[in-house]
Write an enzyme that holds these catalytic residues in place. Structure first.
Site, PDB file in Angstrom:
ATOM      1  N   LYS A  53       0.899  -1.095  -0.103  1.00 49.40           N
ATOM      2  CA  LYS A  53       0.079  -0.105   0.054  1.00 49.40           C
ATOM      3  C   LYS A  53       0.716   1.206  -0.044  1.00 49.40           C
ATOM      4  O   LYS A  53       2.004   1.214   0.624  1.00 49.40           O
ATOM      5  CB  LYS A  53      -0.746  -0.154   1.309  1.00 49.40           C
ATOM      6  CG  LYS A  53      -2.003   0.993   1.392  1.00 49.40           C
ATOM      7  CD  LYS A  53      -2.873   0.876   2.534  1.00 49.40           C
ATOM      8  CE  LYS A  53      -3.850   1.823   2.960  1.00 49.40           C
ATOM      9  NZ  LYS A  53      -4.757   1.358   4.246  1.00 49.40           N
ATOM     10  N   SER A  67      -9.621   1.285   3.418  1.00 49.99           N
ATOM     11  CA  SER A  67      -8.755   2.028   2.476  1.00 49.99           C
ATOM     12  C   SER A  67      -7.589   1.415   1.607  1.00 49.99           C
ATOM     13  O   SER A  67      -7.291   1.797   0.679  1.00 49.99           O
ATOM     14  CB  SER A  67      -8.169   3.151   3.318  1.00 49.99           C
ATOM     15  OG  SER A  67      -7.159   2.551   4.121  1.00 49.99           O
ATOM     16  N   SER A 112      -9.625  -1.236   7.328  1.00 50.99           N
ATOM     17  CA  SER A 112      -9.093  -1.133   5.946  1.00 50.99           C
ATOM     18  C   SER A 112      -8.399  -2.257   5.178  1.00 50.99           C
ATOM     19  O   SER A 112      -8.243  -2.231   3.978  1.00 50.99           O
ATOM     20  CB  SER A 112      -8.156   0.017   6.022  1.00 50.99           C
ATOM     21  OG  SER A 112      -8.790   1.139   5.805  1.00 50.99           O
TER      22      SER A 112
HETATM   23  N1  GLN Z   1     -12.918   2.958   6.972  1.00 45.61           N
HETATM   24  C1  GLN Z   1     -12.465   3.404   8.361  1.00 45.61           C
HETATM   25  C2  GLN Z   1     -12.110   4.783   8.394  1.00 45.61           C
HETATM   26  O1  GLN Z   1     -12.260   5.479   7.173  1.00 45.61           O
HETATM   27  C3  GLN Z   1     -11.036   2.613   8.198  1.00 45.61           C
HETATM   28  C4  GLN Z   1      -9.693   3.229   7.739  1.00 45.61           C
HETATM   29  C5  GLN Z   1      -8.600   2.145   8.176  1.00 45.61           C
HETATM   30  O2  GLN Z   1      -8.598   1.345   8.539  1.00 45.61           O
HETATM   31  N2  GLN Z   1      -7.477   2.658   7.799  1.00 45.61           N
HETATM   32  O3  GLN Z   1     -11.530   5.364   8.973  1.00 45.61           O
END
Ligand code: GLN
Length: 483
Positions: A83, A158, A182
């Site tokens: 990532k 994400s 994410s």
């Molecule tokens: N959907 C969650 C957020 O927007 C998870 C983000 C993550 O795990 N980095 O914060």
């Protein structure tokens, strides 16, 4: 199914066997992956491919293997994507943000270094939500990522680029980060397996911070045994991260488990206004199947369901507002060309560099930490986290694992939720629990929706540092039909 030269290349053991038998070489495999990534460029999974480096490394590893096959590292044959918030020395890393445009990392993340030492190849860096904030991989300076199963749908986020890089067959495994789901949610949306280890299991050194008491590097792949192997390579203490735990390392192989297991699930996992019918049905069917197989499966009350998402967003945005203050146009990345004074350097660089979602969270985080509101929001959210964590410990006295859907909803169409960020936050309800309590959690494929063919996933969560148990439980149930 990913096949190359007639071999199913969905597991490291198949790949190693094929290389050993001379069906293909590691450089051939890397060429195949690079060609696959190019072919699927429109999915926007990668922000850059490390083509020359990956080819050169493959040649060297292949030569070393031919000279002495017994000296091959445990990850010889494994090609991974990372990532765009995980550092690789000499490569650009931007967290999909304009503010880090052109920033090159001076060192590799500890996790990446350990993968490389074990013989892995890093093929490219993947698209994601800016600073890992989001659930659809649409908040990116590089544009949205598309789900390979249905390109007009989101791949989750994400770590959506990481998930799609595996989904489209351009690498074996992808590295993501999981602060509130994410890794698990995009794995679920793309029909893959996604692991968030225990908080502190893997060093966060070289992972661009979003919320430091939640963040954890995770893995997305097809085979649990490959994730277990990579985890065992990356895990362990690190002098650069004091929160990297000194617990005994997880096993590199999955131990089989026998006998009846004790599972529980929270009431709001089967009864919740936001829970889509298709997901609810699939989850219920799985609970029934486990019961039929002789396992104990019990529903438990969870009185704090309405506090999970708010506590998560108060705490993570508070931490983000502090972590992201380092991006000021002076120390890292992009400086506004318009700026004439020091004030303007800060102001304009941040205004132009951050996207709307990141700004929203910095504002929210600064607000909940401000003198007048600290006790009402940040202080209270900390108390909620403590309460839930204590209750969580009690649960594991009685049960081996907690089960939950991964997402209450199916992947949605691009743009469908642009006007309603709150509904997207609320869809994190089942994943944030593991980050609030620090426990390991995995999302495994469950079913495909009969109408749309979109994937539905389920989580298994065990107590802290019990990844070995977690992996042994995955083997109990895992059979998603191919799309
Ligand atoms: N959907 C969650 C957020 O927007 C998870 C983000 C993550 O795990 N980095 O914060």
């Amino acid at each position: 199914m990913d096949t190359f030269q007639g071999i199913e290349i969905d597991s490291l053991s198949n790949i190693r066997e094929a290389i050993k038998e001379g069906v293909f070489s590691l450089p051939d495999l890397v060429d195949h992956y690079l060609a696959t990534a190019e072919k699927h460029q429109d999915l926007n999974a990668y922000v850059s491919l490390f083509s020359a480096e990956a080819k050169e490394r493959a040649n060297n590893l292949q030569l070393a293997f031919e000279t002495d096959p017994t000296a091959a590292g445990p990850l010889f044959g494994a090609v991974l994507s990372i990532k765009d918030n995980i550092c690789l020395a000499g490569a650009e890393v931007t967290a999909a943000s304009k503010i880090l445009e052109g920033f090159e990392s001076l060192y590799s993340a500890t996790a990446v270094e350990r993968l490389l030492e074990a013989g892995a190849i890093i093929i490219g860096r993947t698209n994601c939500d800016e600073f890992a904030m989001g659930s659809a991989s649409e908040h990116s300076a590089y544009g949205p990522v598309k789900n390979a199963d249905a390109p007009d749908h989101v791949p989750g986020g994400s770590s959506g680029g990481t998930a799609v890089s595996v989904q489209c067959g351009s690498c074996l495994i992808g590295l993501g980060s999981d602060t509130g789901g994410s890794v698990r949610q995009p794995a679920s949306f793309c029909g893959l397996t996604g692991l968030k280890p225990t908080y502190g299991r893997i060093s966060r050194h070289g992972l661009l911070a979003y919320a430091s008491t939640f963040d954890q590097i995770g893995l997305i792949g097809r085979k649990a045994e490959d994730l277990a192997l990579c985890l065992s390579v990356m895990a362990g203490p690190d002098e650069y991260d004091m929160t990297a735990a000194k617990e005994p390392l997880p096993a590199s192989e999955i131990k089989k488990t026998a006998g009846s297991k004790r599972f529980c699930y929270f009431d709001f996992c089967v009864d919740h206004a936001g829970l889509q019918r298709e997901v609810q049905d699939a989850f219920r069917r799985k609970l029934e199947a486990l019961k039929k197989a002789g396992h104990i499966v019990e529903q438990v009350e969870f009185p704090w369901r309405d506090y999970l998402v708010p506590a998560y967003y108060v705490l993570t945005t508070a931490e983000a507002s502090s972590n992201l203050s380092r991006y000021d146009g002076v120390r890292f990345g992009r400086r506004s060309p318009q700026a004439k004074t020091v004030e303007e350097v800060f102001d304009l660089s941040r205004t132009e560099g951050f996207g709307a979602e990141v700004k929203r969270r910095i504002l929210l985080g600064t607000f909940v930490l401000s003198a007048g509101y600290y006790d009402a929001y940040y202080g209270r959210a900390q108390k909620v986290r403590r309460l839930i964590s204590d209750h969580n410990q009690e649960l594991f006295q009685k049960y081996d694992a907690i089960l939950a859907p991964t997402s209450p909803i199916l992947p949605w169409k691009h743009g469908d939720k642009d006007q309603d960020p709150i509904s997207v936050y609320l869809a994190d309800i089942y994943t944030v629990y593991a980050n609030l309590t620090g426990i390991p959690a995995v999302s495994i494929p469950l079913e495909r929706d009969s109408e749309s063919g979109l994937a539905i996933g389920m989580q298994i969560m065990t107590n802290q540092f019990e990844e070995d148990t977690l992996f042994s439980l995955i083997a109990l149930e895992n059979n998603l039909p191919e799309k």
